[in-house]
Design an enzyme around this catalytic site. Structure first.
Site, PDB file in Angstrom:
ATOM      1  N   LEU A  98      33.858  81.916  32.168  1.00 35.46           N
ATOM      2  CA  LEU A  98      32.600  82.585  32.507  1.00 35.46           C
ATOM      3  C   LEU A  98      31.683  81.738  33.378  1.00 35.46           C
ATOM      4  CD1 LEU A  98      31.760  84.094  28.995  1.00 35.46           C
ATOM      5  CD2 LEU A  98      32.959  85.204  30.882  1.00 35.46           C
ATOM      6  N   SER A 136      34.782  78.577  29.740  1.00 39.52           N
ATOM      7  CA  SER A 136      35.146  78.069  31.072  1.00 39.52           C
ATOM      8  C   SER A 136      35.362  79.211  32.051  1.00 39.52           C
ATOM      9  CB  SER A 136      36.419  77.223  30.983  1.00 39.52           C
ATOM     10  OG  SER A 136      36.210  76.058  30.228  1.00 39.52           O
ATOM     11  N   ARG A 187      21.125  68.753  29.447  1.00 37.92           N
ATOM     12  CA  ARG A 187      22.161  68.667  30.480  1.00 37.92           C
ATOM     13  C   ARG A 187      21.630  69.059  31.852  1.00 37.92           C
ATOM     14  NH1 ARG A 187      26.019  72.501  32.594  1.00 37.92           N
ATOM     15  NH2 ARG A 187      25.240  74.072  31.140  1.00 37.92           N
ATOM     16  N   HIS A 242      19.918  78.263  27.751  1.00 39.93           N
ATOM     17  CA  HIS A 242      19.808  78.641  29.157  1.00 39.93           C
ATOM     18  C   HIS A 242      18.614  79.568  29.314  1.00 39.93           C
ATOM     19  CE1 HIS A 242      20.741  79.952  33.192  1.00 39.93           C
ATOM     20  NE2 HIS A 242      21.717  79.060  33.240  1.00 39.93           N
ATOM     21  N   ARG A 283      16.154  72.609  32.355  1.00 44.92           N
ATOM     22  CA  ARG A 283      16.310  73.837  31.588  1.00 44.92           C
ATOM     23  C   ARG A 283      15.466  73.873  30.314  1.00 44.92           C
ATOM     24  NH1 ARG A 283      22.851  75.015  32.098  1.00 44.92           N
ATOM     25  NH2 ARG A 283      22.802  75.623  34.299  1.00 44.92           N
ATOM     26  N   HIS A 314      23.275  78.084  24.912  1.00 42.13           N
ATOM     27  CA  HIS A 314      24.223  78.040  26.022  1.00 42.13           C
ATOM     28  C   HIS A 314      25.168  76.847  25.975  1.00 42.13           C
ATOM     29  CE1 HIS A 314      25.791  78.669  30.025  1.00 42.13           C
ATOM     30  NE2 HIS A 314      25.343  77.492  30.449  1.00 42.13           N
ATOM     31  N   GLU A 366      20.529  73.317  42.548  1.00 39.42           N
ATOM     32  CA  GLU A 366      20.174  73.885  41.246  1.00 39.42           C
ATOM     33  C   GLU A 366      19.071  73.041  40.620  1.00 39.42           C
ATOM     34  OE1 GLU A 366      23.552  74.575  38.735  1.00 39.42           O
ATOM     35  OE2 GLU A 366      24.497  75.957  40.139  1.00 39.42           O
TER      36      GLU A 366
END
Length: 529
Positions: A57, A55, A384, A240, A288, A349, A125
């Protein structure tokens, strides 16, 4: 499967001073604690220091549909990224309650970035159809939120935080939660609490390349697994696309946020050629899983360990202001973002699977909850959507707190009983001091390499079957050993969770989103938009 990590003896401490135990001190754990009634006594168990969590980071931000935003559009983006296997009820809860979560953070003291008119600054994003990502201090959103949560937790008289404590096992009676066993300061503890919330984070350290901190070895999921708690979607692991490539970083790679591509950065292969157009018409802002597979394909074709992220279209002042953390890290590695390409590689990730929970964080063991990355709400589906994770931790953390509050008022919990009366005969056993023949450090390194190779971005059935045999053989070898220290327990947890992941991949007999299995794929590296 072994039920408890260690066996019973008399040298343990029984602690009955708390109503609720929370395992994990990231955003999910701290926020849940703050949402619980102030008259409940809460203990937060942190594996390391309270700042040692993912969290802290989190760079990209937090996705939120607020004010007059089109919430249906956020739902559509979420399930599109998740390959339409998301739990739609959970997605609707996430998005419809995001305004309340943001308001709550502001009330606690979080100072979100604002534009010149005083409105929240929101960015775009990958796979988002509109700018809806809120930030704190540019690319330090996780730290900005965590600092405020930590401050509020420290000021709360009903909350106690214990650091450097290793939570081991769930104790239950007839599928009703009874307590948590843990190891701290050379002593074994039994926390006899009425409720427990697992917020232990993800599983990135099961892989040789990860952006996750070193404590994220799946401990909370392993303890749930041993207790017979249902797991779900264990095959869905997000890699990621852009972690800073370095030969020297062994434990964790530095994340180059999705927000950098959201601001217009492009990907180039080692020959400096832009390549995402070959894989998806959304280019660098594709989901992703697609971007990570495209990068891996380019690395395989060019026989290199990385590709480039190009953000040289922006000047130095903008980059320092918008991405201060990333700019500073790149500079420390000899990269000037406004002049040089950034070498990047995909890395483990985020975990979309985990402990199966309902819309209030409840598991199949009564009064035992899970929130955050270790929990599987079904929100994320097979992949996600960027920046939905922090919101998930907040929304479902609040819901778990509300449910616990209701059950507390209705006295739907077990009072303390003597452990022998509820049939618990194997809880604790002091660590053995004799030399162990098993080298757990070698086992850990082997596992991380095998998982990277077989359960990574592109998967193969034959390799998965072989690695599952290896995992099962190791588990059989160490199943009945007496653990010498916490490290050996941690490695045991890693093998148990890895076995569950590989088994889930093989059982899925499908290839979708982040679970890309070559034998089951009709298309090479792309999927329908």
């Amino acid at each position: 499967m072994r039920r408890y990590l260690v066996d019973y003896n008399e040298s343990f401490v029984i602690d009955q001073n708390f109503d609720v135990a929370i395992i994990g001190a990231g955003i999910a754990g701290l926020y849940t604690a703050l949402m619980l009634p102030k008259d409940l006594k809460i203990v937060i168990l942190s594996k390391k220091d309270i700042e040692d969590c993912d969290s802290y980071l989190a760079q990209g931000g937090i996705a939120a549909s607020i004010k007059n935003d089109n919430r249906e559009l956020h739902v559509k983006d979420t399930i599109n990224a998740g390959c339409y296997v998301n739990d739609l009820d959970a997605v609707n809860v996430l998005i419809n309650e995001s305004q309340e979560a943001i308001d709550s953070l502001v009330e606690l003291g979080v100072d979100f970035d604002r534009d010149s008119l005083g409105n929240f600054y929101r960015s775009l994003e990958g796979n988002h159809s509109m700018p809806r990502i809120l930030h704190v201090h540019g690319d330090s959103t996780g730290k900005g939120i965590m600092d405020i949560l930590i401050k509020n937790v420290k000021e709360a008289s009903n909350i106690t935080v214990i650091t450097d404590i290793f939570a081991m096992d769930v104790v239950d009676s007839e599928k009703i939660y009874k307590g948590i066993t843990a190891y701290h300061n050379d002593k074994f503890f039994y926390f006899n609490t009425k409720f427990c919330v697992v917020a232990s984070g993800g599983i990135g350290q099961l892989f040789s390349k990860t952006t996750n901190v070193d404590i994220l070895t799946g401990d909370g999921i392993a303890m749930a697994l041993r207790a017979g708690v249902n797991l779900d979607n264990m095959e869905y692991i997000q890699f990621h696309p852009t972690a800073f490539y370095s030969k020297d970083v062994k434990d964790k790679l530095f994340l180059i946020s999705e927000a950098v591509r959201g601001e217009g950065a492009v990907l180039r292969n080692i020959n400096e050629e832009r390549f995402m157009g070959e894989y998806d018409n959304r280019m660098e802002l594709a989901p992703r899983d697609i971007v990570a597979r495209a990068i891996k394909d380019q690395m395989d074709k060019t026989k290199t360990d990385y590709v480039y992220l190009d953000v040289t279209m922006y000047d130095k002042n903008f980059l320092k202001r918008r991405f201060n953390t990333i700019y500073s890290e790149c500079k420390s590695q000899g990269i000037e973002m406004n002049k040089d390409y950034i070498p990047v590689t995909p890395a483990a990730h985020y975990f979309m699977g985990g402990i199966k929970v309902d819309l209030y964080g409840r598991t199949n063991i009564e009064n035992f909850y899970a929130v955050g990355e270790c929990a599987c709400t079904g929100v994320h589906g097979a992949n996600r959507l960027a920046s939905n994770s922090l919101m998930e931790a907040l929304v479902f953390g609040k819901r778990a707190a509300v449910d616990i509050s209701c059950r507390m008022k209705q006295k739907k919990y077990l009072d303390y009983e003597d452990m022998n009366k509820i049939g618990i005969k194997t809880l604790f056993n002091g660590f053995k001091t004799e030399h162990m023949k098993i080298d757990f450090s070698v086992l850990k390194e082997n596992l991380k390499n095998f998982m990277e190779d077989t359960a990574g971005i592109v998967r193969s059935v034959d390799k998965l079957k072989k690695v599952l045999d290896y995992i099962n053989n190791v588990l059989y070898e160490i199943e009945n050993c007496n653990f010498s220290d916490i490290y050996s327990m941690e490695v045991y947890n890693m093998y148990q969770v890895s076995g569950a992941i590989v088994t889930s991949i093989l059982d899925s007999k499908a290839s979708i989103g982040s679970n890309y299995v070559e034998e089951y794929s009709e298309r090479s590296l792309v999927r329908q938009i």
